[in-house]
Motif scaffolding. Structure first.
Motif, short mmCIF file in Angstrom:
data_model
loop_
_atom_site.label_atom_id
_atom_site.label_comp_id
_atom_site.label_asym_id
_atom_site.label_seq_id
_atom_site.Cartn_x
_atom_site.Cartn_y
_atom_site.Cartn_z
N THR A 212 0.72 -0.93 0.00
CA THR A 212 -0.29 -0.14 -0.08
C THR A 212 0.77 1.02 0.04
O THR A 212 0.66 2.23 -0.65
CB THR A 212 -1.08 0.19 1.31
N ALA A 213 1.74 1.37 1.09
CA ALA A 213 2.94 2.37 1.00
C ALA A 213 3.32 2.80 -0.61
O ALA A 213 3.49 3.66 -0.77
CB ALA A 213 3.69 2.10 2.10
N GLU A 214 3.85 1.55 -0.87
CA GLU A 214 4.50 1.64 -2.56
C GLU A 214 3.85 2.12 -3.21
O GLU A 214 4.02 3.08 -3.99
CB GLU A 214 5.38 0.60 -2.73
N ALA A 215 2.72 2.00 -3.31
CA ALA A 215 1.22 2.27 -4.46
C ALA A 215 1.36 3.84 -4.72
O ALA A 215 1.11 4.95 -5.15
CB ALA A 215 0.57 1.16 -4.30
N TYR B 62 2.49 10.65 -3.43
CA TYR B 62 2.38 11.05 -1.98
C TYR B 62 4.29 10.94 -1.37
O TYR B 62 5.08 10.09 -1.88
CB TYR B 62 1.68 9.91 -1.01
N ARG B 63 4.91 11.73 -0.81
CA ARG B 63 5.78 11.36 0.30
C ARG B 63 5.54 11.38 1.52
O ARG B 63 6.37 11.99 2.43
CB ARG B 63 6.13 13.22 -0.32
N GLY B 64 4.18 11.04 2.51
CA GLY B 64 3.59 11.15 3.61
C GLY B 64 2.66 9.69 3.65
O GLY B 64 2.42 9.74 3.02
N LEU B 65 3.22 9.27 4.62
CA LEU B 65 2.70 8.38 4.94
C LEU B 65 2.11 7.58 6.51
O LEU B 65 3.07 8.11 7.83
CB LEU B 65 3.31 6.33 4.65
N LYS B 66 0.67 7.28 7.45
CA LYS B 66 0.51 7.03 8.43
C LYS B 66 -0.26 5.82 8.56
O LYS B 66 -0.95 4.87 7.52
CB LYS B 66 -0.92 7.64 8.45
N LEU B 67 0.66 4.53 8.75
CA LEU B 67 0.16 3.27 9.81
C LEU B 67 -0.64 3.04 10.96
O LEU B 67 -0.53 4.02 11.43
CB LEU B 67 1.44 2.53 9.23
N LYS B 68 -1.40 2.14 10.37
CA LYS B 68 -2.16 2.45 12.00
C LYS B 68 -1.49 0.91 12.54
O LYS B 68 -1.04 0.07 11.63
CB LYS B 68 -3.84 1.49 11.30
N VAL B 69 -1.29 1.24 13.67
CA VAL B 69 -1.31 0.58 14.67
C VAL B 69 -2.28 -0.31 15.86
O VAL B 69 -2.83 0.33 15.89
CB VAL B 69 0.57 1.20 15.56
N GLY B 70 -1.35 -0.55 16.67
CA GLY B 70 -2.01 -1.74 17.75
C GLY B 70 -2.68 -3.12 17.39
O GLY B 70 -3.69 -3.18 18.19
N ASP C 87 -7.64 9.00 2.54
CA ASP C 87 -7.61 6.93 3.12
C ASP C 87 -6.66 7.09 1.31
O ASP C 87 -6.84 7.38 0.40
CB ASP C 87 -9.09 7.50 3.04
N ALA C 88 -6.07 5.94 1.80
CA ALA C 88 -4.91 5.30 1.06
C ALA C 88 -5.71 3.92 0.21
O ALA C 88 -5.67 3.10 -0.93
CB ALA C 88 -3.89 4.67 1.07
N ASN C 89 -7.26 3.51 0.62
CA ASN C 89 -7.52 2.56 0.41
C ASN C 89 -8.37 2.82 -1.45
O ASN C 89 -9.58 3.98 -1.39
CB ASN C 89 -8.37 1.91 1.44
#
Length: 373
Positions: A157-160, A166-174, A329-331
Protein backbone atom coordinates in the motif's frame (compact mmCIF):
# COMPACT_ATOMS: atom_id res chain seq x y z
CA UNK A 1 -25.59 38.36 -4.26
CA UNK A 2 -26.08 39.12 -0.57
CA UNK A 3 -24.61 36.94 2.17
CA UNK A 4 -28.09 36.03 3.45
CA UNK A 5 -30.07 33.20 1.93
CA UNK A 6 -33.40 31.44 2.31
CA UNK A 7 -33.30 27.66 2.24
CA UNK A 8 -35.55 25.97 -0.32
CA UNK A 9 -34.55 22.31 0.00
CA UNK A 10 -32.22 20.05 1.99
CA UNK A 11 -31.67 16.42 1.04
CA UNK A 12 -29.28 13.71 2.19
CA UNK A 13 -28.19 10.81 -0.03
CA UNK A 14 -26.74 7.59 1.40
CA UNK A 15 -24.30 5.28 -0.39
CA UNK A 16 -22.23 2.17 0.35
CA UNK A 17 -19.26 0.93 -1.64
CA UNK A 18 -18.37 -2.73 -0.96
CA UNK A 19 -14.71 -3.42 -0.19
CA UNK A 20 -12.62 -6.33 -1.40
CA UNK A 21 -10.13 -5.65 1.41
CA UNK A 22 -11.67 -4.35 4.67
CA UNK A 23 -10.27 -1.23 6.33
CA UNK A 24 -8.82 -2.46 9.62
CA UNK A 25 -8.42 -0.55 12.89
CA UNK A 26 -7.43 -1.67 16.37
CA UNK A 27 -11.11 -1.64 17.43
CA UNK A 28 -12.76 -3.19 14.38
CA UNK A 29 -13.01 -3.23 10.60
CA UNK A 30 -15.06 -1.64 7.84
CA UNK A 31 -16.44 -4.13 5.31
CA UNK A 32 -17.71 -1.31 3.09
CA UNK A 33 -17.28 2.43 2.72
CA UNK A 34 -20.41 4.48 3.46
CA UNK A 35 -21.07 8.11 2.57
CA UNK A 36 -23.87 10.54 3.37
CA UNK A 37 -23.84 13.48 0.97
CA UNK A 38 -26.02 16.53 1.68
CA UNK A 39 -27.36 19.00 -0.89
CA UNK A 40 -28.84 22.37 0.09
CA UNK A 41 -30.54 24.67 -2.43
CA UNK A 42 -31.57 28.26 -1.66
CA UNK A 43 -34.45 30.30 -3.07
CA UNK A 44 -32.13 31.76 -5.72
CA UNK A 45 -31.35 28.27 -7.02
CA UNK A 46 -27.79 28.26 -5.68
CA UNK A 47 -26.78 24.86 -4.32
CA UNK A 48 -24.17 23.67 -1.87
CA UNK A 49 -22.82 20.24 -0.95
CA UNK A 50 -21.67 18.73 2.32
CA UNK A 51 -21.03 15.36 3.93
CA UNK A 52 -21.82 13.84 7.32
CA UNK A 53 -19.41 11.46 9.10
CA UNK A 54 -20.98 7.99 9.16
CA UNK A 55 -18.26 5.32 9.42
CA UNK A 56 -19.46 3.53 12.57
CA UNK A 57 -21.49 1.60 13.50
CA UNK A 58 -22.17 -0.21 10.22
CA UNK A 59 -25.89 0.83 9.94
CA UNK A 60 -25.11 4.41 10.98
CA UNK A 61 -25.06 6.00 7.54
CA UNK A 62 -28.72 5.35 6.81
CA UNK A 63 -29.64 6.66 10.24
CA UNK A 64 -27.76 9.93 9.72
CA UNK A 65 -29.34 10.42 6.30
CA UNK A 66 -32.79 10.02 7.85
CA UNK A 67 -31.89 12.47 10.62
CA UNK A 68 -31.09 15.06 7.95
CA UNK A 69 -34.16 14.37 5.81
CA UNK A 70 -36.80 13.74 8.46
CA UNK A 71 -35.68 15.69 11.54
CA UNK A 72 -33.28 18.51 10.67
CA UNK A 73 -34.35 19.65 7.18
CA UNK A 74 -37.95 20.50 8.16
CA UNK A 75 -36.60 22.92 10.78
CA UNK A 76 -34.64 24.94 8.21
CA UNK A 77 -36.65 24.90 5.00
CA UNK A 78 -38.20 28.29 4.26
CA UNK A 79 -36.07 30.10 6.83
CA UNK A 80 -33.75 32.99 6.04
CA UNK A 81 -30.26 33.14 7.54
CA UNK A 82 -27.47 35.71 7.46
CA UNK A 83 -24.87 32.97 7.02
CA UNK A 84 -24.08 29.34 7.74
CA UNK A 85 -23.16 29.97 11.37
CA UNK A 86 -26.69 31.21 12.11
CA UNK A 87 -28.20 28.04 10.67
CA UNK A 88 -25.68 25.91 12.57
CA UNK A 89 -26.63 27.61 15.83
CA UNK A 90 -30.34 27.24 15.13
CA UNK A 91 -29.98 23.52 14.43
CA UNK A 92 -27.70 22.86 17.38
CA UNK A 93 -29.75 24.74 19.96
CA UNK A 94 -33.01 23.53 18.49
CA UNK A 95 -32.11 19.85 18.82
CA UNK A 96 -30.16 19.84 22.10
CA UNK A 97 -33.00 18.44 24.17
CA UNK A 98 -33.98 15.93 21.49
CA UNK A 99 -30.37 14.67 21.19
CA UNK A 100 -30.22 14.38 24.98
CA UNK A 101 -33.57 12.62 25.18
CA UNK A 102 -32.59 9.91 22.67
CA UNK A 103 -28.96 9.68 23.82
CA UNK A 104 -27.58 10.54 20.38
CA UNK A 105 -25.53 13.75 20.53
CA UNK A 106 -22.98 12.23 18.12
CA UNK A 107 -25.33 11.37 15.23
CA UNK A 108 -27.07 14.73 15.58
CA UNK A 109 -23.74 16.60 15.55
CA UNK A 110 -22.63 14.65 12.47
CA UNK A 111 -25.87 15.26 10.57
CA UNK A 112 -25.75 18.96 11.47
CA UNK A 113 -22.12 19.11 10.30
CA UNK A 114 -23.11 17.72 6.91
CA UNK A 115 -25.71 20.47 6.47
CA UNK A 116 -23.25 23.09 7.70
CA UNK A 117 -20.59 22.10 5.15
CA UNK A 118 -23.20 22.36 2.40
CA UNK A 119 -24.21 25.83 3.56
CA UNK A 120 -20.59 27.02 3.51
CA UNK A 121 -20.21 25.71 -0.03
CA UNK A 122 -23.44 27.50 -0.95
CA UNK A 123 -22.26 30.74 0.68
CA UNK A 124 -18.95 30.68 -1.15
CA UNK A 125 -20.76 30.09 -4.44
CA UNK A 126 -23.03 33.05 -3.70
CA UNK A 127 -19.94 35.17 -3.13
CA UNK A 128 -18.31 33.70 -6.28
CA UNK A 129 -15.26 32.78 -4.24
CA UNK A 130 -13.45 29.48 -3.75
CA UNK A 131 -14.21 28.30 -0.25
CA UNK A 132 -10.55 28.38 0.76
CA UNK A 133 -10.42 32.10 -0.05
CA UNK A 134 -13.66 32.78 1.82
CA UNK A 135 -11.99 31.11 4.82
CA UNK A 136 -9.04 33.51 4.59
CA UNK A 137 -6.55 31.41 2.65
CA UNK A 138 -3.57 32.90 0.84
CA UNK A 139 -2.38 29.81 -1.02
CA UNK A 140 -4.24 27.01 -2.78
CA UNK A 141 -1.42 24.49 -2.25
CA UNK A 142 -1.61 22.08 0.69
CA UNK A 143 0.49 19.12 1.79
CA UNK A 144 -1.13 15.68 1.92
CA UNK A 145 -0.35 12.23 3.28
CA UNK A 146 -1.63 8.71 2.60
CA UNK A 147 -3.65 7.35 5.51
CA UNK A 148 -5.54 4.15 6.33
CA UNK A 149 -2.57 1.86 5.73
CA UNK A 150 -3.62 -1.52 7.13
CA UNK A 151 -1.26 -3.86 9.02
CA UNK A 152 -1.67 -6.47 6.28
CA UNK A 153 0.00 -5.52 3.01
CA UNK A 154 1.34 -2.27 4.48
CA UNK A 155 4.46 -2.19 2.29
CA UNK A 156 2.50 -2.71 -0.93
CA UNK A 157 0.00 0.00 0.00
CA UNK A 158 2.82 2.40 0.87
CA UNK A 159 4.71 1.75 -2.34
CA UNK A 160 1.56 2.29 -4.39
CA UNK A 161 0.92 5.59 -2.57
CA UNK A 162 4.41 6.86 -3.35
CA UNK A 163 3.88 6.01 -7.02
CA UNK A 164 0.72 8.15 -6.95
CA UNK A 165 2.73 11.15 -5.74
CA UNK A 166 2.56 10.92 -1.94
CA UNK A 167 5.58 11.74 0.20
CA UNK A 168 3.99 11.10 3.60
CA UNK A 169 2.43 7.98 5.13
CA UNK A 170 0.44 7.02 8.22
CA UNK A 171 0.32 3.42 9.44
CA UNK A 172 -2.36 1.87 11.61
CA UNK A 173 -0.79 0.26 14.69
CA UNK A 174 -2.13 -1.54 17.74
CA UNK A 175 -1.88 -5.09 16.41
CA UNK A 176 0.96 -6.35 18.62
CA UNK A 177 4.49 -5.02 18.94
CA UNK A 178 6.01 -7.48 16.47
CA UNK A 179 3.57 -6.58 13.69
CA UNK A 180 3.64 -2.83 14.41
CA UNK A 181 7.43 -2.53 14.57
CA UNK A 182 8.02 -4.65 11.47
CA UNK A 183 5.56 -2.54 9.48
CA UNK A 184 7.05 0.72 10.73
CA UNK A 185 10.54 -0.44 9.77
CA UNK A 186 9.28 -1.36 6.31
CA UNK A 187 7.48 1.95 5.79
CA UNK A 188 10.40 4.01 7.05
CA UNK A 189 12.59 2.25 4.51
CA UNK A 190 10.06 2.91 1.73
CA UNK A 191 9.40 6.58 2.48
CA UNK A 192 13.03 7.40 3.30
CA UNK A 193 13.25 10.72 5.11
CA UNK A 194 9.65 11.57 4.22
CA UNK A 195 6.84 12.07 6.71
CA UNK A 196 5.80 8.93 8.63
CA UNK A 197 3.13 8.84 11.36
CA UNK A 198 1.39 6.07 13.31
CA UNK A 199 -2.23 5.80 14.47
CA UNK A 200 -3.18 3.46 17.33
CA UNK A 201 -6.91 4.32 17.12
CA UNK A 202 -7.24 4.43 20.94
CA UNK A 203 -5.96 0.86 21.06
CA UNK A 204 -3.61 0.89 24.08
CA UNK A 205 -3.82 1.42 27.81
CA UNK A 206 -1.46 4.08 29.11
CA UNK A 207 0.87 1.32 30.39
CA UNK A 208 0.93 -0.36 26.98
CA UNK A 209 1.57 2.95 25.26
CA UNK A 210 4.41 3.86 27.63
CA UNK A 211 5.97 0.45 26.96
CA UNK A 212 5.77 1.04 23.20
CA UNK A 213 7.15 4.58 23.20
CA UNK A 214 10.88 3.65 23.45
CA UNK A 215 10.45 1.12 20.65
CA UNK A 216 8.77 3.71 18.43
CA UNK A 217 11.51 6.28 18.95
CA UNK A 218 13.71 4.74 16.27
CA UNK A 219 11.30 5.56 13.43
CA UNK A 220 11.36 9.38 13.60
CA UNK A 221 7.58 9.58 13.66
CA UNK A 222 6.01 12.91 12.80
CA UNK A 223 3.35 12.02 15.34
CA UNK A 224 1.75 9.17 17.31
CA UNK A 225 -2.02 9.42 17.02
CA UNK A 226 -4.55 8.45 19.70
CA UNK A 227 -2.33 5.99 21.59
CA UNK A 228 -4.97 5.76 24.33
CA UNK A 229 -8.71 6.35 24.57
CA UNK A 230 -9.76 9.92 23.90
CA UNK A 231 -11.72 10.03 27.16
CA UNK A 232 -8.89 8.94 29.44
CA UNK A 233 -7.95 11.42 32.23
CA UNK A 234 -5.67 14.24 31.16
CA UNK A 235 -3.07 12.99 33.64
CA UNK A 236 -2.60 9.86 31.48
CA UNK A 237 -2.11 12.01 28.39
CA UNK A 238 0.45 14.10 30.28
CA UNK A 239 2.34 10.93 31.23
CA UNK A 240 2.49 9.99 27.56
CA UNK A 241 3.74 13.41 26.60
CA UNK A 242 6.50 13.18 29.19
CA UNK A 243 7.64 9.81 27.86
CA UNK A 244 7.37 10.49 24.14
CA UNK A 245 10.10 11.61 21.76
CA UNK A 246 7.56 12.33 19.01
CA UNK A 247 4.53 14.67 19.04
CA UNK A 248 1.24 13.22 20.28
CA UNK A 249 -1.82 13.74 18.05
CA UNK A 250 -5.58 13.57 18.67
CA UNK A 251 -8.77 15.47 18.02
CA UNK A 252 -11.13 13.43 15.84
CA UNK A 253 -12.92 12.19 18.98
CA UNK A 254 -13.08 15.52 20.78
CA UNK A 255 -16.59 16.85 20.30
CA UNK A 256 -17.02 19.99 22.37
CA UNK A 257 -15.68 23.52 22.55
CA UNK A 258 -14.59 22.88 26.13
CA UNK A 259 -12.73 19.74 25.10
CA UNK A 260 -10.68 21.58 22.51
CA UNK A 261 -10.06 24.54 24.80
CA UNK A 262 -8.62 22.11 27.35
CA UNK A 263 -6.14 20.46 24.97
CA UNK A 264 -5.10 23.80 23.45
CA UNK A 265 -4.34 25.21 26.88
CA UNK A 266 -1.89 22.43 27.82
CA UNK A 267 1.39 21.22 26.39
CA UNK A 268 0.37 17.66 25.55
CA UNK A 269 -0.84 17.47 21.96
CA UNK A 270 1.55 18.71 19.32
CA UNK A 271 -0.86 17.91 16.48
CA UNK A 272 -4.60 18.61 16.72
CA UNK A 273 -7.00 16.87 14.31
CA UNK A 274 -10.64 17.95 14.40
CA UNK A 275 -13.02 16.27 11.95
CA UNK A 276 -15.41 18.86 10.51
CA UNK A 277 -17.84 16.21 9.20
CA UNK A 278 -18.04 14.61 12.63
CA UNK A 279 -18.47 17.64 14.85
CA UNK A 280 -18.71 21.40 14.39
CA UNK A 281 -18.71 21.70 10.62
CA UNK A 282 -16.94 24.79 9.30
CA UNK A 283 -18.95 27.11 11.53
CA UNK A 284 -16.92 25.90 14.51
CA UNK A 285 -14.05 24.30 12.59
CA UNK A 286 -12.73 27.48 10.97
CA UNK A 287 -12.29 29.28 14.29
CA UNK A 288 -10.90 26.14 15.87
CA UNK A 289 -8.26 25.78 13.17
CA UNK A 290 -7.16 29.36 13.85
CA UNK A 291 -7.02 28.71 17.60
CA UNK A 292 -4.91 25.57 17.04
CA UNK A 293 -2.35 27.55 15.07
CA UNK A 294 -2.36 30.40 17.60
CA UNK A 295 -1.62 27.87 20.35
CA UNK A 296 1.57 26.85 18.54
CA UNK A 297 0.28 23.40 17.58
CA UNK A 298 -0.02 21.85 14.12
CA UNK A 299 -3.48 21.75 12.55
CA UNK A 300 -4.10 18.57 10.54
CA UNK A 301 -7.77 17.95 9.71
CA UNK A 302 -8.85 14.38 10.30
CA UNK A 303 -10.83 12.75 7.53
CA UNK A 304 -11.79 9.25 6.43
CA UNK A 305 -14.92 9.30 4.28
CA UNK A 306 -16.26 10.36 0.89
CA UNK A 307 -14.94 13.01 -1.45
CA UNK A 308 -17.12 15.97 -0.51
CA UNK A 309 -16.06 16.03 3.14
CA UNK A 310 -12.45 15.48 2.08
CA UNK A 311 -12.62 18.44 -0.29
CA UNK A 312 -14.16 20.63 2.42
CA UNK A 313 -11.34 19.60 4.78
CA UNK A 314 -8.81 20.56 2.11
CA UNK A 315 -10.38 23.99 1.75
CA UNK A 316 -10.26 24.48 5.51
CA UNK A 317 -6.57 23.57 5.64
CA UNK A 318 -5.81 25.97 2.78
CA UNK A 319 -7.94 28.62 4.43
CA UNK A 320 -6.24 28.25 7.81
CA UNK A 321 -2.69 28.01 6.51
CA UNK A 322 0.06 26.56 8.65
CA UNK A 323 2.33 23.59 8.05
CA UNK A 324 -0.18 20.77 8.49
CA UNK A 325 -1.08 17.89 6.19
CA UNK A 326 -4.41 16.76 4.75
CA UNK A 327 -5.28 13.14 5.47
CA UNK A 328 -6.25 11.12 2.37
CA UNK A 329 -7.32 7.50 2.73
CA UNK A 330 -5.09 5.22 0.63
CA UNK A 331 -7.77 2.56 0.18
CA UNK A 332 -9.99 2.11 -2.86
CA UNK A 333 -13.15 4.25 -2.68
CA UNK A 334 -14.97 5.75 -5.70
CA UNK A 335 -17.25 7.64 -3.29
CA UNK A 336 -14.09 9.62 -2.50
CA UNK A 337 -12.22 9.75 -5.79
CA UNK A 338 -15.17 10.79 -7.99
CA UNK A 339 -16.07 13.77 -5.80
CA UNK A 340 -12.88 15.22 -4.37
CA UNK A 341 -11.93 17.28 -7.43
CA UNK A 342 -8.22 18.16 -7.57
CA UNK A 343 -7.42 16.09 -4.47
CA UNK A 344 -6.91 13.04 -6.70
CA UNK A 345 -4.00 14.80 -8.40
CA UNK A 346 -1.22 14.42 -5.85
CA UNK A 347 2.15 15.72 -7.03
CA UNK A 348 5.28 15.67 -4.90
CA UNK A 349 3.24 15.27 -1.72
CA UNK A 350 0.84 18.17 -2.35
CA UNK A 351 -2.35 19.18 -4.15
CA UNK A 352 -3.57 22.47 -5.63
CA UNK A 353 -7.14 23.65 -5.07
CA UNK A 354 -8.94 25.53 -7.83
CA UNK A 355 -10.22 29.09 -8.07
CA UNK A 356 -13.75 27.87 -8.91
CA UNK A 357 -16.51 29.07 -6.54
CA UNK A 358 -17.29 27.08 -3.40
CA UNK A 359 -15.80 23.63 -3.25
CA UNK A 360 -15.12 23.93 -6.98
CA UNK A 361 -17.06 20.77 -7.79
CA UNK A 362 -20.71 19.76 -8.24
CA UNK A 363 -21.12 15.99 -7.84
CA UNK A 364 -22.84 13.91 -10.50
CA UNK A 365 -24.59 11.38 -8.30
CA UNK A 366 -25.69 9.32 -11.30
CA UNK A 367 -22.13 7.98 -11.42
CA UNK A 368 -22.63 6.17 -8.11
CA UNK A 369 -26.31 5.27 -8.33
CA UNK A 370 -25.50 1.54 -8.08
CA UNK A 371 -24.10 2.17 -4.59
CA UNK A 372 -27.24 3.96 -3.31
CA UNK A 373 -28.35 2.63 0.04
Amino acid sequence: MTDSFTIRTIEAFCYRYPLVTPVVTSFGQMLNRPAVFVRVVDEDGVEGWGEAWCNFPAPGAEHRARLVNEVLAPGLIGRKFGGPAQAFEALTVGTEVLALQCGEPGPFAQAISGIDLALWDLSARRRRLPLWRLLGGQSSRIKVYASGINPGGAAQTAEAALKRGYRGLKLKVGFGADVDLANLASLRSIVGKGMLAADANQGWSVEQALKMLPQLAAFDLRWLEEPIRADRPREEWRRLRAGATMPIAAGENISSVDGFEEVLAENVLGVVQPDIAKWGGLSLGAGLASDILKSGKTFCPHYLGGGIGLLASAHLLAGAGGEGWLEIDANDNPLRDLFCGPIVNVKDGAVELSEAPGLGMVPDLSRIERYRS
